[in-house]
Design a protein around this motif. Structure first.
Motif, short mmCIF file in Angstrom:
data_model
loop_
_atom_site.label_atom_id
_atom_site.label_comp_id
_atom_site.label_asym_id
_atom_site.label_seq_id
_atom_site.Cartn_x
_atom_site.Cartn_y
_atom_site.Cartn_z
N LEU A 224 0.81 -1.21 0.00
CA LEU A 224 0.00 0.00 0.00
C LEU A 224 0.85 1.27 0.00
O LEU A 224 1.94 1.29 0.60
CB LEU A 224 -0.91 0.02 1.23
CG LEU A 224 -1.88 -1.15 1.39
CD1 LEU A 224 -2.53 -1.11 2.77
CD2 LEU A 224 -2.96 -1.10 0.31
N HIS A 225 0.34 2.30 -0.62
CA HIS A 225 0.88 3.67 -0.66
C HIS A 225 2.42 3.75 -0.65
O HIS A 225 3.02 4.35 0.23
CB HIS A 225 0.27 4.55 0.43
CG HIS A 225 0.32 4.04 1.83
ND1 HIS A 225 1.48 3.73 2.49
CD2 HIS A 225 -0.69 3.83 2.71
CE1 HIS A 225 1.20 3.34 3.71
NE2 HIS A 225 -0.11 3.39 3.87
N VAL A 226 3.05 3.14 -1.66
CA VAL A 226 4.50 3.27 -1.82
C VAL A 226 4.83 4.75 -2.07
O VAL A 226 4.20 5.40 -2.90
CB VAL A 226 5.02 2.41 -3.00
CG1 VAL A 226 6.50 2.67 -3.25
CG2 VAL A 226 4.77 0.93 -2.71
N SER A 227 5.81 5.26 -1.32
CA SER A 227 6.12 6.69 -1.46
C SER A 227 7.60 6.98 -1.60
O SER A 227 7.97 8.13 -1.84
CB SER A 227 5.58 7.46 -0.24
OG SER A 227 6.25 7.05 0.95
N SER A 228 8.46 5.96 -1.46
CA SER A 228 9.90 6.24 -1.48
C SER A 228 10.65 5.37 -2.48
O SER A 228 10.23 4.25 -2.79
CB SER A 228 10.50 6.04 -0.08
OG SER A 228 10.66 4.66 0.20
N ALA A 229 11.75 5.90 -2.96
CA ALA A 229 12.60 5.18 -3.91
C ALA A 229 13.19 3.92 -3.28
O ALA A 229 13.43 2.93 -3.97
CB ALA A 229 13.70 6.09 -4.43
N LYS A 230 13.44 3.93 -1.96
CA LYS A 230 14.01 2.76 -1.30
C LYS A 230 13.10 1.54 -1.45
O LYS A 230 13.56 0.43 -1.72
CB LYS A 230 14.23 3.05 0.19
CG LYS A 230 15.29 4.10 0.49
CD LYS A 230 15.39 4.34 1.98
CE LYS A 230 16.40 5.43 2.31
NZ LYS A 230 16.46 5.71 3.76
N VAL A 231 11.81 1.76 -1.28
CA VAL A 231 10.86 0.66 -1.41
C VAL A 231 10.82 0.16 -2.85
O VAL A 231 10.73 -1.05 -3.10
CB VAL A 231 9.46 1.11 -0.95
CG1 VAL A 231 8.41 0.07 -1.31
CG2 VAL A 231 9.45 1.36 0.55
N LEU A 232 10.92 1.06 -3.82
CA LEU A 232 10.91 0.66 -5.23
C LEU A 232 12.04 -0.29 -5.54
O LEU A 232 11.86 -1.26 -6.28
CB LEU A 232 11.00 1.90 -6.12
CG LEU A 232 9.76 2.78 -6.20
CD1 LEU A 232 10.08 4.04 -7.00
CD2 LEU A 232 8.60 2.03 -6.84
N ASP A 233 13.21 -0.05 -4.99
CA ASP A 233 14.34 -0.94 -5.25
C ASP A 233 14.06 -2.35 -4.74
O ASP A 233 14.33 -3.34 -5.44
CB ASP A 233 15.61 -0.37 -4.60
CG ASP A 233 16.09 0.91 -5.25
OD1 ASP A 233 15.71 1.17 -6.40
OD2 ASP A 233 16.85 1.66 -4.60
#
Length: 388
Positions: A224-233
């Motif tokens: 839910l609600h991904v907001s940061s580049a760290k999570v994308l990696d």
């Protein structure tokens, strides 16, 4: 009531093209390509693929305005206290319809009745039914996975929830306490038995724990609600492994950068908070690359802030245009993928598409005016700024 709706730009099979729709009851009965003139279809009669021999009782001529599948917002927090009555659902549905949203899926957080049991779900369903005459969009529900309710998950699934949300980090909601790692594994193991879906917040500190649990169990999981580049990696690596993971971001994480959003109190309601321009650019890249599948969160945010200006489809489409992203792609992120996530693309009246037999859940978007001008739910006009 039958309607003929013609537009130069109807989203059919992923492309904007001239078309005319015939709506019968709550479904799209027929779609004709190659013309936007309802009169031409009506005049053709039976010579044109069984078109009606006489004009439909209602005829819409949209010109260049776009006709799109209704948005399905799978991340909505109906106002606290809605479990005791239908006012919260009516308010959220009204905000949704004016933004082109035709289905909302209520999350259990910040709710008077967290949906941790079938009994709690029935309370919410009853509240929505009590407001049914006022509802301008359809309503579905998420269940919740909390410590001690693993045996409630399958009954909730059978009772109609689209999936289950949980918290694996500290929560400010006493109704939804945190799942410990062993409890998370137990919940996922149970969901695998009936192909259930888990949805959990994509906090930087907890994504690794979630993905490890998915590796161990193979359970379908949505961030839910991904907001940061760290999570994308981390998410990109999980997808390369073939893990059954999907993810979303929210409108307000894509449109205003931190320090640039107006509306004052609108940004203060965002959790996680708005990030900087670098994170925002990374989220757009994540959508284009397929690391993120969907964009959600407008209907509930607008209802919570009293229409304070948090962005929705209109502002997202404008921002997408400035980045070279076309409206069909924006529609895919806000309708087709959210519909698939919660299973509303199945059955005899699928949502999220303009095709024969699909639900007549539609909205009219005028990019020149920067507005949603009309919203249809099951063929019924539920919101409009256009005189007819």
């Amino acid at each position: 009531m039958s309607k003929l709706i013609g537009s130069e730009r109807v989203l059919v099979e992923g492309e904007l093209r001239p078309a005319v729709l015939r709506v019968e009851g709550d479904r799209i009965a027929q779609v004709w390509w190659g013309t936007s003139d309802p009169d031409r279809i009506a005049a053709a009669g039976d010579d044109m693929l069984g078109a009606p021999a006489a004009p439909a009782p209602s005829t819409w001529r949209l010109g260049d305005r776009m006709l799109l599948p209704g948005t399905v917002d799978t991340h909505v927090h109906v106002a606290p206290g809605a479990g005791a009555g239908g006012a919260g659902f009516a308010s959220a549905a009204s905000a949704a319809a004016h933004a082109g949203v035709t289905t909302i899926v209520d999350l259990p957080w910040r709710s008077a009745e967290p949906t941790t049991t079938v009994e709690a779900l029935r309370v919410k369903q009853s509240a929505a039914r009590s407001a049914s005459a006022q509802l301008s969009c359809d309503v579905s529900f998420w269940g919740a996975a909390v410590p001690g309710n693993v045996d409630d998950l399958e009954p909730l699934h059978e009772a109609g929830v689209v999936g289950f949300t949980c918290l694996v980090a500290g929560s400010g909601d006493p109704g939804l306490p945190t799942l410990a790692p062993d409890e998370l594994l137990a919940a996922l193991d149970r969901l695998v038995r009936f192909d259930g879906l888990l949805a959990a917040p994509a906090e930087d500190a907890t994504v690794g724990t979630l993905l490890d649990a998915v590796r161990e169990t193979g359970a379908r999981t949505h961030l839910l609600h991904v907001s940061s580049a760290k999570v994308l990696d981390l998410l990109a690596e999980a997808k390369e492994e073939g893990l059954p993971v999907t993810a979303e971001t929210c409108y307000h994480h894509l449109v205003p950068a931190a320090g640039e959003a107006g509306g004052g109190n609108a940004t203060s309601t965002c959790c996680p908070p708005l990030r900087d321009r670098g994170d925002q650019d990374a989220l757009w890249d994540g959508l284009r690359e397929g690391i993120l599948e969907s964009v959600v969160g407008t209907a509930g945010a607008t209802a919570r802030t009293g229409g304070s200006g948090l962005p929705g489809f209109v502002t997202l489409a404008a921002a997408a245009h400035s980045r070279g992203v076309a409206v069909p792609e924006v529609s895919r992120w806000t309708s087709a993928t959210t519909v698939t996530l919660v299973g509303l693309d199945r059955g005899d009246r699928p949502k999220g598409t303009i095709t024969e037999g699909a639900a007549a859940d539609l909205f009219v978007y005028d990019p020149d005016a920067g507005a949603v001008t009309d919203t249809l739910l099951g063929g019924r006009l539920v919101a409009s700024s256009t005189a007819r």
